[in-house]
Design a protein around this motif. Structure first.
Motif, short mmCIF file in Angstrom:
data_model
loop_
_atom_site.label_atom_id
_atom_site.label_comp_id
_atom_site.label_asym_id
_atom_site.label_seq_id
_atom_site.Cartn_x
_atom_site.Cartn_y
_atom_site.Cartn_z
N ILE A 146 -51.38 51.86 24.03
CA ILE A 146 -51.51 50.87 23.03
C ILE A 146 -50.18 50.60 22.40
CG2 ILE A 146 -53.91 51.38 22.76
CD1 ILE A 146 -53.18 52.86 20.05
N GLY A 147 -50.04 49.71 21.44
CA GLY A 147 -48.82 49.60 20.70
C GLY A 147 -49.12 49.59 19.06
N ILE A 148 -48.23 49.78 18.37
CA ILE A 148 -47.91 49.51 17.09
C ILE A 148 -46.73 48.86 16.65
CG2 ILE A 148 -47.87 50.77 14.65
CD1 ILE A 148 -50.49 51.19 15.84
N LEU A 149 -46.98 47.90 15.85
CA LEU A 149 -45.63 47.27 15.36
C LEU A 149 -45.54 47.35 13.87
CD1 LEU A 149 -45.88 43.58 17.04
CD2 LEU A 149 -44.17 45.48 17.65
N ASP A 150 -44.52 47.92 13.38
CA ASP A 150 -44.29 48.36 11.91
C ASP A 150 -43.25 46.98 11.40
OD1 ASP A 150 -45.80 50.95 11.72
OD2 ASP A 150 -44.22 51.78 12.72
N VAL A 151 -43.65 46.43 10.63
CA VAL A 151 -43.21 45.17 10.10
C VAL A 151 -42.89 45.23 8.58
CG1 VAL A 151 -43.22 42.72 9.82
CG2 VAL A 151 -44.37 43.73 11.69
N GLY A 152 -41.53 45.48 8.31
CA GLY A 152 -41.11 45.53 6.90
C GLY A 152 -39.73 44.87 6.69
N GLU A 153 -38.72 45.75 6.29
CA GLU A 153 -37.50 45.13 6.28
C GLU A 153 -36.88 44.61 7.71
OE1 GLU A 153 -34.43 47.69 4.42
OE2 GLU A 153 -35.97 47.77 2.60
N SER A 154 -37.70 45.23 8.76
CA SER A 154 -37.40 45.05 10.36
C SER A 154 -38.67 44.98 10.72
CB SER A 154 -36.37 46.17 10.73
OG SER A 154 -36.86 47.34 10.82
N ILE A 155 -38.67 44.81 12.12
CA ILE A 155 -39.92 44.75 13.04
C ILE A 155 -39.62 45.81 14.16
CG2 ILE A 155 -39.03 42.76 14.35
CD1 ILE A 155 -42.58 42.25 14.40
N GLU A 156 -40.28 46.81 14.12
CA GLU A 156 -40.32 47.80 15.22
C GLU A 156 -41.51 48.11 15.92
OE1 GLU A 156 -37.11 49.01 15.53
OE2 GLU A 156 -36.18 48.12 13.71
N GLY A 157 -41.22 48.56 17.02
CA GLY A 157 -42.54 48.87 17.86
C GLY A 157 -42.58 50.29 18.36
N ARG A 158 -43.83 50.75 18.67
CA ARG A 158 -44.09 51.94 19.12
C ARG A 158 -44.95 51.86 20.18
NH1 ARG A 158 -46.55 55.29 14.95
NH2 ARG A 158 -46.66 53.33 13.75
N ILE A 159 -45.06 52.55 21.54
CA ILE A 159 -45.92 52.53 22.39
C ILE A 159 -46.46 53.92 22.33
CG2 ILE A 159 -46.34 52.80 25.03
CD1 ILE A 159 -45.35 49.99 23.97
N ILE A 160 -47.88 54.02 22.44
CA ILE A 160 -48.59 55.30 22.35
C ILE A 160 -49.68 55.54 23.44
CG2 ILE A 160 -50.40 56.64 20.65
CD1 ILE A 160 -49.42 54.52 18.48
N ALA A 161 -49.39 56.68 23.97
CA ALA A 161 -50.27 57.07 24.96
C ALA A 161 -51.55 57.65 24.36
CB ALA A 161 -49.85 58.28 26.02
N ILE A 162 -52.78 56.99 24.76
CA ILE A 162 -54.09 57.56 24.29
C ILE A 162 -54.84 58.56 25.19
CG2 ILE A 162 -54.08 55.62 22.92
CD1 ILE A 162 -56.32 54.40 24.78
N ASP A 163 -54.37 59.02 26.24
CA ASP A 163 -55.02 60.07 27.10
C ASP A 163 -54.65 61.30 26.71
OD1 ASP A 163 -56.14 57.94 28.76
OD2 ASP A 163 -54.46 58.00 29.83
#
Length: 163
Positions: A146-163
């Motif tokens: 899955i992914g997470i986007l953190d949006v604040g002063e910039s926009i950053e992404g993280r890919i997260i393994a869920i297994d």
């Protein structure tokens, strides 16, 4: 700071299976998200209703009904950043190039897409290209993601393994 959960290619046919997936996501990685993006191939649109209480933005993928309410693509503005959302089509080898061309001139900060089931999080041409992979159908990938986007002063992404 806004935290956005991102999924794609869930291919939910059985809503019981979808409920288990939604519960797992909401109890863990999506417990504190402010919004959910789904980059297409939901299959059963009732799956999105399981995220009740959250703003949910989705697009239609190639496995979704053409009669569905979701558009083929959309642009959202979040905390001043323009996020394109699309499923994608055709060969994975040239997918990103086609998508960048499709959104050319629209001043995106981030382009969220699916279709390939291959997670990606990288910048090119000043745009964050973000594919969360698949939480339910990993195909040839080693893990579900899955992914997470953190949006604040910039926009950053993280890919997260869920297994």
């Amino acid at each position: 700071m806004m935290k956005i959960g991102v999924i794609s290619d869930t291919h939910i046919h059985d809503l019981k299976q979808g409920a288990r997936l939604a519960e797992m996501l909401l109890d863990n990685w999506f417990a504190d998200i402010d919004m959910l993006l789904h980059a297409g191939d939901v299959v059963n649109p009732a799956f999105l209703d399981l995220f009740d209480g959250l703003p949910v933005h989705a697009v239609r993928g190639n496995m979704d009904s053409p009669l569905g309410e979701a558009p083929l693509r959309r642009i959202l503005t979040v905390e001043g950043f323009r996020i394109g959302l699309v499923h994608g089509w055709g060969s994975p080898a040239t997918l990103e190039q086609r998508l960048l061309q499709d959104f050319h001139g629209l001043s995106l900060d981030c382009l969220v897409y699916g279709h390939s089931h291959v997670p990606a999080c990288r910048r090119t041409q000043g745009v964050l290209l973000f594919n969360p992979g698949s939480a339910a159908d990993r195909r040839g990938e080693p893990v579900h993601t899955i992914g997470i986007l953190d949006v604040g002063e910039s926009i950053e992404g993280r890919i997260i393994a869920i297994d």
